[in-house]
Design a protein around this motif. Sequence first.
Motif, PDB file in Angstrom:
ATOM      1  N   TRP A   1     -39.949  -9.552 -21.352  1.00  0.00           N
ATOM      2  CA  TRP A   1     -38.595  -9.058 -21.219  1.00  0.00           C
ATOM      3  C   TRP A   1     -37.745 -10.116 -20.526  1.00  0.00           C
ATOM      4  O   TRP A   1     -38.218 -10.855 -19.680  1.00  0.00           O
ATOM      5  CB  TRP A   1     -38.552  -7.771 -20.397  1.00  0.00           C
ATOM      6  CG  TRP A   1     -39.163  -6.577 -21.055  1.00  0.00           C
ATOM      7  CD1 TRP A   1     -39.446  -6.396 -22.371  1.00  0.00           C
ATOM      8  CD2 TRP A   1     -39.569  -5.372 -20.394  1.00  0.00           C
ATOM      9  NE1 TRP A   1     -39.982  -5.175 -22.588  1.00  0.00           N
ATOM     10  CE2 TRP A   1     -40.077  -4.512 -21.392  1.00  0.00           C
ATOM     11  CE3 TRP A   1     -39.556  -4.936 -19.081  1.00  0.00           C
ATOM     12  CZ2 TRP A   1     -40.562  -3.253 -21.093  1.00  0.00           C
ATOM     13  CZ3 TRP A   1     -40.044  -3.676 -18.798  1.00  0.00           C
ATOM     14  CH2 TRP A   1     -40.540  -2.839 -19.786  1.00  0.00           C
TER      15      TRP A   1
ATOM     16  N   LYS B   1     -36.749   1.407 -18.302  1.00  0.00           N
ATOM     17  CA  LYS B   1     -37.563   0.494 -17.491  1.00  0.00           C
ATOM     18  C   LYS B   1     -36.851  -0.843 -17.305  1.00  0.00           C
ATOM     19  O   LYS B   1     -36.805  -1.385 -16.198  1.00  0.00           O
ATOM     20  CB  LYS B   1     -38.925   0.276 -18.144  1.00  0.00           C
ATOM     21  CG  LYS B   1     -39.835   1.478 -18.090  1.00  0.00           C
ATOM     22  CD  LYS B   1     -41.129   1.166 -18.833  1.00  0.00           C
ATOM     23  CE  LYS B   1     -42.110   2.291 -18.823  1.00  0.00           C
ATOM     24  NZ  LYS B   1     -43.355   1.930 -19.555  1.00  0.00           N
ATOM     25  N   LYS B   2     -36.305  -1.374 -18.381  1.00  0.00           N
ATOM     26  CA  LYS B   2     -35.575  -2.641 -18.298  1.00  0.00           C
ATOM     27  C   LYS B   2     -34.356  -2.511 -17.382  1.00  0.00           C
ATOM     28  O   LYS B   2     -34.057  -3.426 -16.606  1.00  0.00           O
ATOM     29  CB  LYS B   2     -35.130  -3.097 -19.687  1.00  0.00           C
ATOM     30  CG  LYS B   2     -36.248  -3.596 -20.554  1.00  0.00           C
ATOM     31  CD  LYS B   2     -35.703  -3.992 -21.927  1.00  0.00           C
ATOM     32  CE  LYS B   2     -36.762  -4.459 -22.854  1.00  0.00           C
ATOM     33  NZ  LYS B   2     -36.228  -4.821 -24.189  1.00  0.00           N
TER      34      LYS B   2
ATOM     35  N   GLU C   1     -38.411   2.445 -22.672  1.00  0.00           N
ATOM     36  CA  GLU C   1     -38.437   1.000 -22.452  1.00  0.00           C
ATOM     37  C   GLU C   1     -37.081   0.502 -21.954  1.00  0.00           C
ATOM     38  O   GLU C   1     -37.003  -0.336 -21.060  1.00  0.00           O
ATOM     39  CB  GLU C   1     -38.855   0.265 -23.717  1.00  0.00           C
ATOM     40  CG  GLU C   1     -39.116  -1.205 -23.443  1.00  0.00           C
ATOM     41  CD  GLU C   1     -39.999  -1.840 -24.488  1.00  0.00           C
ATOM     42  OE1 GLU C   1     -39.490  -2.711 -25.211  1.00  0.00           O
ATOM     43  OE2 GLU C   1     -41.188  -1.499 -24.555  1.00  0.00           O
ATOM     44  N   LYS C   2     -36.001   1.030 -22.496  1.00  0.00           N
ATOM     45  CA  LYS C   2     -34.653   0.651 -22.054  1.00  0.00           C
ATOM     46  C   LYS C   2     -34.432   1.041 -20.596  1.00  0.00           C
ATOM     47  O   LYS C   2     -33.865   0.275 -19.815  1.00  0.00           O
ATOM     48  CB  LYS C   2     -33.609   1.314 -22.967  1.00  0.00           C
ATOM     49  CG  LYS C   2     -32.193   0.968 -22.640  1.00  0.00           C
ATOM     50  CD  LYS C   2     -31.889  -0.454 -22.968  1.00  0.00           C
ATOM     51  CE  LYS C   2     -30.428  -0.736 -22.778  1.00  0.00           C
ATOM     52  NZ  LYS C   2     -30.113  -2.138 -22.818  1.00  0.00           N
TER      53      LYS C   2
ATOM     54  N   LYS D   1     -44.610  -8.239 -21.845  1.00  0.00           N
ATOM     55  CA  LYS D   1     -43.727  -8.060 -23.015  1.00  0.00           C
ATOM     56  C   LYS D   1     -42.620  -9.103 -23.098  1.00  0.00           C
ATOM     57  O   LYS D   1     -41.784  -9.046 -23.991  1.00  0.00           O
ATOM     58  CB  LYS D   1     -43.129  -6.650 -22.990  1.00  0.00           C
ATOM     59  CG  LYS D   1     -44.184  -5.576 -23.163  1.00  0.00           C
ATOM     60  CD  LYS D   1     -43.575  -4.204 -23.214  1.00  0.00           C
ATOM     61  CE  LYS D   1     -44.643  -3.149 -23.465  1.00  0.00           C
ATOM     62  NZ  LYS D   1     -44.078  -1.798 -23.519  1.00  0.00           N
TER      63      LYS D   1
ATOM     64  N   MET E   1     -32.234   6.561 -31.382  1.00  0.00           N
ATOM     65  CA  MET E   1     -33.199   5.811 -30.626  1.00  0.00           C
ATOM     66  C   MET E   1     -34.372   6.737 -30.310  1.00  0.00           C
ATOM     67  O   MET E   1     -34.186   7.851 -29.849  1.00  0.00           O
ATOM     68  CB  MET E   1     -32.542   5.290 -29.337  1.00  0.00           C
ATOM     69  CG  MET E   1     -33.418   4.371 -28.559  1.00  0.00           C
ATOM     70  SD  MET E   1     -32.672   3.723 -27.015  1.00  0.00           S
ATOM     71  CE  MET E   1     -31.334   2.764 -27.612  1.00  0.00           C
ATOM     72  N   LYS E   2     -35.578   6.255 -30.523  1.00  0.00           N
ATOM     73  CA  LYS E   2     -36.784   7.030 -30.251  1.00  0.00           C
ATOM     74  C   LYS E   2     -37.016   7.134 -28.746  1.00  0.00           C
ATOM     75  O   LYS E   2     -36.508   6.317 -27.970  1.00  0.00           O
ATOM     76  CB  LYS E   2     -37.992   6.360 -30.891  1.00  0.00           C
ATOM     77  CG  LYS E   2     -37.939   6.298 -32.395  1.00  0.00           C
ATOM     78  CD  LYS E   2     -39.156   5.588 -32.924  1.00  0.00           C
ATOM     79  CE  LYS E   2     -39.051   5.389 -34.420  1.00  0.00           C
ATOM     80  NZ  LYS E   2     -40.160   4.594 -34.931  1.00  0.00           N
ATOM     81  N   GLU E   3     -37.803   8.126 -28.356  1.00  0.00           N
ATOM     82  CA  GLU E   3     -38.102   8.315 -26.931  1.00  0.00           C
ATOM     83  C   GLU E   3     -38.783   7.091 -26.330  1.00  0.00           C
ATOM     84  O   GLU E   3     -38.486   6.713 -25.199  1.00  0.00           O
ATOM     85  CB  GLU E   3     -38.975   9.552 -26.724  1.00  0.00           C
ATOM     86  CG  GLU E   3     -38.219  10.846 -26.833  1.00  0.00           C
ATOM     87  CD  GLU E   3     -39.086  12.051 -26.502  1.00  0.00           C
ATOM     88  OE1 GLU E   3     -40.067  11.909 -25.757  1.00  0.00           O
ATOM     89  OE2 GLU E   3     -38.758  13.132 -27.008  1.00  0.00           O
ATOM     90  N   SER E   4     -39.685   6.462 -27.079  1.00  0.00           N
ATOM     91  CA  SER E   4     -40.372   5.275 -26.571  1.00  0.00           C
ATOM     92  C   SER E   4     -39.383   4.132 -26.339  1.00  0.00           C
ATOM     93  O   SER E   4     -39.497   3.388 -25.358  1.00  0.00           O
ATOM     94  CB  SER E   4     -41.483   4.839 -27.513  1.00  0.00           C
ATOM     95  OG  SER E   4     -40.963   4.530 -28.791  1.00  0.00           O
ATOM     96  N   GLU E   5     -38.398   4.018 -27.224  1.00  0.00           N
ATOM     97  CA  GLU E   5     -37.370   2.990 -27.060  1.00  0.00           C
ATOM     98  C   GLU E   5     -36.479   3.302 -25.857  1.00  0.00           C
ATOM     99  O   GLU E   5     -36.095   2.389 -25.114  1.00  0.00           O
ATOM    100  CB  GLU E   5     -36.505   2.889 -28.319  1.00  0.00           C
ATOM    101  CG  GLU E   5     -37.248   2.363 -29.525  1.00  0.00           C
ATOM    102  CD  GLU E   5     -36.435   2.476 -30.801  1.00  0.00           C
ATOM    103  OE1 GLU E   5     -36.571   1.584 -31.655  1.00  0.00           O
ATOM    104  OE2 GLU E   5     -35.669   3.449 -30.947  1.00  0.00           O
ATOM    105  N   GLN E   6     -36.170   4.590 -25.666  1.00  0.00           N
ATOM    106  CA  GLN E   6     -35.366   4.991 -24.516  1.00  0.00           C
ATOM    107  C   GLN E   6     -36.086   4.696 -23.206  1.00  0.00           C
ATOM    108  O   GLN E   6     -35.482   4.192 -22.260  1.00  0.00           O
ATOM    109  CB  GLN E   6     -35.026   6.480 -24.597  1.00  0.00           C
ATOM    110  CG  GLN E   6     -34.041   6.824 -25.663  1.00  0.00           C
ATOM    111  CD  GLN E   6     -33.803   8.322 -25.784  1.00  0.00           C
ATOM    112  OE1 GLN E   6     -34.659   9.130 -25.431  1.00  0.00           O
ATOM    113  NE2 GLN E   6     -32.641   8.691 -26.282  1.00  0.00           N
TER     114      GLN E   6
END
Length: 67
Positions: free
Chosen positions: A64, A11-12, A8-9, A62, A1-6
């Motif tokens: 979510w 934050k969610k 976002e996760k 986004k 998992m990329k840092e940007s995906e991490q």
Amino acid sequence: MKESEQLEKIKKNILAVDWSMDDTPYMGFSSDNIRGVRFAIEKILEGTGITIESLFLEREEKHWFES
């Protein structure tokens, strides 16, 4: 998992914790407990440039948690 995906996760997950507390008074979680959790969230976000309000806006932008 990329840092940007991490990020976002994370934050969610923060939003999910805040959101899940809506029903907690019915399960014995007091308003003092809720204030404590929200205080902890604010402290975690402190200095990051991220606020719970900015997360609410990002959630709307986004889409979510929408099916």
